[in-house]
Design a protein around this motif. Structure first.
Motif, PDB file in Angstrom:
ATOM      1  N   ALA A  24       0.805  -1.229   0.000  1.00 28.63           N
ATOM      2  CA  ALA A  24       0.000   0.000   0.000  1.00 28.63           C
ATOM      3  C   ALA A  24       0.837   1.278   0.000  1.00 28.63           C
ATOM      4  O   ALA A  24       0.508   2.225  -0.720  1.00 28.63           O
ATOM      5  CB  ALA A  24      -0.985  -0.015   1.162  1.00 28.63           C
ATOM      6  N   PRO A  25       1.926   1.357   0.765  1.00 27.40           N
ATOM      7  CA  PRO A  25       2.706   2.602   0.749  1.00 27.40           C
ATOM      8  C   PRO A  25       3.264   2.954  -0.640  1.00 27.40           C
ATOM      9  O   PRO A  25       3.329   4.124  -1.000  1.00 27.40           O
ATOM     10  CB  PRO A  25       3.833   2.338   1.749  1.00 27.40           C
ATOM     11  CG  PRO A  25       3.272   1.318   2.686  1.00 27.40           C
ATOM     12  CD  PRO A  25       2.411   0.436   1.808  1.00 27.40           C
ATOM     13  N   ALA A  26       3.636   1.950  -1.415  1.00 29.26           N
ATOM     14  CA  ALA A  26       4.151   2.222  -2.764  1.00 29.26           C
ATOM     15  C   ALA A  26       3.057   2.809  -3.651  1.00 29.26           C
ATOM     16  O   ALA A  26       3.316   3.714  -4.457  1.00 29.26           O
ATOM     17  CB  ALA A  26       4.706   0.941  -3.384  1.00 29.26           C
ATOM     18  N   TYR A  27       1.851   2.309  -3.509  1.00 28.66           N
ATOM     19  CA  TYR A  27       0.725   2.844  -4.289  1.00 28.66           C
ATOM     20  C   TYR A  27       0.326   4.229  -3.781  1.00 28.66           C
ATOM     21  O   TYR A  27      -0.014   5.108  -4.575  1.00 28.66           O
ATOM     22  CB  TYR A  27      -0.466   1.890  -4.246  1.00 28.66           C
ATOM     23  CG  TYR A  27      -0.252   0.642  -5.050  1.00 28.66           C
ATOM     24  CD1 TYR A  27      -0.513   0.619  -6.409  1.00 28.66           C
ATOM     25  CD2 TYR A  27       0.213  -0.526  -4.451  1.00 28.66           C
ATOM     26  CE1 TYR A  27      -0.312  -0.524  -7.156  1.00 28.66           C
ATOM     27  CE2 TYR A  27       0.415  -1.673  -5.193  1.00 28.66           C
ATOM     28  CZ  TYR A  27       0.149  -1.671  -6.552  1.00 28.66           C
ATOM     29  OH  TYR A  27       0.363  -2.808  -7.277  1.00 28.66           O
ATOM     30  N   THR A  28       0.375   4.417  -2.486  1.00 32.91           N
ATOM     31  CA  THR A  28       0.027   5.722  -1.916  1.00 32.91           C
ATOM     32  C   THR A  28       1.010   6.788  -2.399  1.00 32.91           C
ATOM     33  O   THR A  28       0.616   7.926  -2.657  1.00 32.91           O
ATOM     34  CB  THR A  28       0.019   5.651  -0.378  1.00 32.91           C
ATOM     35  OG1 THR A  28      -0.891   4.621   0.030  1.00 32.91           O
ATOM     36  CG2 THR A  28      -0.422   6.954   0.235  1.00 32.91           C
ATOM     37  N   PRO A  33      -1.186  14.413  -5.875  1.00 34.94           N
ATOM     38  CA  PRO A  33      -1.410  15.182  -4.640  1.00 34.94           C
ATOM     39  C   PRO A  33      -2.762  15.887  -4.584  1.00 34.94           C
ATOM     40  O   PRO A  33      -3.217  16.234  -3.495  1.00 34.94           O
ATOM     41  CB  PRO A  33      -0.256  16.193  -4.632  1.00 34.94           C
ATOM     42  CG  PRO A  33       0.265  16.224  -6.011  1.00 34.94           C
ATOM     43  CD  PRO A  33      -0.057  14.903  -6.637  1.00 34.94           C
ATOM     44  N   TYR A  34      -3.408  16.058  -5.716  1.00 33.01           N
ATOM     45  CA  TYR A  34      -4.703  16.752  -5.713  1.00 33.01           C
ATOM     46  C   TYR A  34      -5.864  15.837  -5.332  1.00 33.01           C
ATOM     47  O   TYR A  34      -6.979  16.307  -5.140  1.00 33.01           O
ATOM     48  CB  TYR A  34      -4.981  17.405  -7.076  1.00 33.01           C
ATOM     49  CG  TYR A  34      -4.957  16.451  -8.239  1.00 33.01           C
ATOM     50  CD1 TYR A  34      -6.076  15.681  -8.568  1.00 33.01           C
ATOM     51  CD2 TYR A  34      -3.821  16.314  -9.017  1.00 33.01           C
ATOM     52  CE1 TYR A  34      -6.050  14.802  -9.634  1.00 33.01           C
ATOM     53  CE2 TYR A  34      -3.791  15.440 -10.085  1.00 33.01           C
ATOM     54  CZ  TYR A  34      -4.908  14.694 -10.398  1.00 33.01           C
ATOM     55  OH  TYR A  34      -4.864  13.817 -11.455  1.00 33.01           O
ATOM     56  N   VAL A  39      -4.889   6.958   0.867  1.00 34.14           N
ATOM     57  CA  VAL A  39      -4.836   5.579   1.387  1.00 34.14           C
ATOM     58  C   VAL A  39      -6.149   4.839   1.118  1.00 34.14           C
ATOM     59  O   VAL A  39      -6.127   3.725   0.574  1.00 34.14           O
ATOM     60  CB  VAL A  39      -4.441   5.559   2.887  1.00 34.14           C
ATOM     61  CG1 VAL A  39      -4.536   4.148   3.448  1.00 34.14           C
ATOM     62  CG2 VAL A  39      -3.033   6.113   3.064  1.00 34.14           C
ATOM     63  N   PRO A  40      -7.308   5.409   1.453  1.00 32.74           N
ATOM     64  CA  PRO A  40      -8.550   4.707   1.111  1.00 32.74           C
ATOM     65  C   PRO A  40      -8.701   4.457  -0.392  1.00 32.74           C
ATOM     66  O   PRO A  40      -9.195   3.405  -0.797  1.00 32.74           O
ATOM     67  CB  PRO A  40      -9.654   5.630   1.632  1.00 32.74           C
ATOM     68  CG  PRO A  40      -9.019   6.411   2.719  1.00 32.74           C
ATOM     69  CD  PRO A  40      -7.594   6.607   2.279  1.00 32.74           C
ATOM     70  N   ALA A  79      -2.439   8.286 -11.662  1.00 33.90           N
ATOM     71  CA  ALA A  79      -1.432   7.761 -10.732  1.00 33.90           C
ATOM     72  C   ALA A  79      -0.202   7.274 -11.493  1.00 33.90           C
ATOM     73  O   ALA A  79       0.933   7.434 -11.014  1.00 33.90           O
ATOM     74  CB  ALA A  79      -2.013   6.639  -9.884  1.00 33.90           C
ATOM     75  N   ASN A  80      -0.406   6.706 -12.672  1.00 30.78           N
ATOM     76  CA  ASN A  80       0.732   6.271 -13.476  1.00 30.78           C
ATOM     77  C   ASN A  80       1.532   7.469 -13.994  1.00 30.78           C
ATOM     78  O   ASN A  80       2.765   7.419 -14.060  1.00 30.78           O
ATOM     79  CB  ASN A  80       0.257   5.397 -14.634  1.00 30.78           C
ATOM     80  CG  ASN A  80      -0.286   4.080 -14.148  1.00 30.78           C
ATOM     81  OD1 ASN A  80       0.226   3.492 -13.206  1.00 30.78           O
ATOM     82  ND2 ASN A  80      -1.342   3.602 -14.776  1.00 30.78           N
ATOM     83  N   VAL A  81       0.823   8.530 -14.350  1.00 30.25           N
ATOM     84  CA  VAL A  81       1.508   9.764 -14.753  1.00 30.25           C
ATOM     85  C   VAL A  81       2.282  10.327 -13.564  1.00 30.25           C
ATOM     86  O   VAL A  81       3.445  10.726 -13.698  1.00 30.25           O
ATOM     87  CB  VAL A  81       0.495  10.802 -15.297  1.00 30.25           C
ATOM     88  CG1 VAL A  81       1.168  12.144 -15.522  1.00 30.25           C
ATOM     89  CG2 VAL A  81      -0.152  10.298 -16.576  1.00 30.25           C
ATOM     90  N   GLN A  82       1.652  10.328 -12.392  1.00 31.83           N
ATOM     91  CA  GLN A  82       2.324  10.838 -11.189  1.00 31.83           C
ATOM     92  C   GLN A  82       3.560  10.012 -10.866  1.00 31.83           C
ATOM     93  O   GLN A  82       4.574  10.560 -10.433  1.00 31.83           O
ATOM     94  CB  GLN A  82       1.360  10.844  -9.995  1.00 31.83           C
ATOM     95  CG  GLN A  82       1.925  11.507  -8.764  1.00 31.83           C
ATOM     96  CD  GLN A  82       2.179  12.988  -8.975  1.00 31.83           C
ATOM     97  OE1 GLN A  82       1.319  13.697  -9.467  1.00 31.83           O
ATOM     98  NE2 GLN A  82       3.369  13.451  -8.623  1.00 31.83           N
TER      99      GLN A  82
END
Length: 120
Positions: A24-28, A33-34, A39-40, A79-82
């Protein structure tokens, strides 16, 4: 071959869903940031991937699952762009993989679209 690819796709999404909980931390860390509640959102997307992968296994739910996967792939694209942005900012040596992952999303959408159009 079609059945093998279907089972491979289902296993991919089931495993990916489980991975959202194991890492989960890697995905978080790659959540834009917007977006509120990162986490949820990671856990929700993990549950969605797991269940959509599972639903692919059944003729009666395959079309719904494929449509859900397409929607999910579009929803997680930021998320992939981020991740690519984060890797570039941090001079991560795996930036190439993060960049390669972006067009890979198109292939994954096409793969799901195939089972949406041909659920049997």
């Amino acid at each position: 071959m079609k059945k093998f690819l279907l089972y491979l796709m289902a296993a991919f999404y089931i495993a990916s869903g489980v991975n959202h909980f194991w890492h989960a931390p890697a995905y978080t860390a790659i959540m834009p940031p917007y977006l509120p509640w990162p986490v949820p959102l990671v856990y929700i997307s993990g549950v969605a991937e797991f269940f959509l992968g599972f639903l692919l296994l059944f003729n009666t739910s395959r079309r719904l699952a494929a449509a859900g996967i397409i929607f999910l792939l579009i929803a997680v694209f930021p998320a992939n762009v981020q991740m690519a942005i984060n890797f570039a900012d941090n001079h991560n040596p795996y930036l190439w993989a993060a960049i390669l992952r972006l067009p890979l999303q198109v292939l994954l959408v096409w793969w799901a679209w195939y089972y949406y159009k041909n659920p049997k």
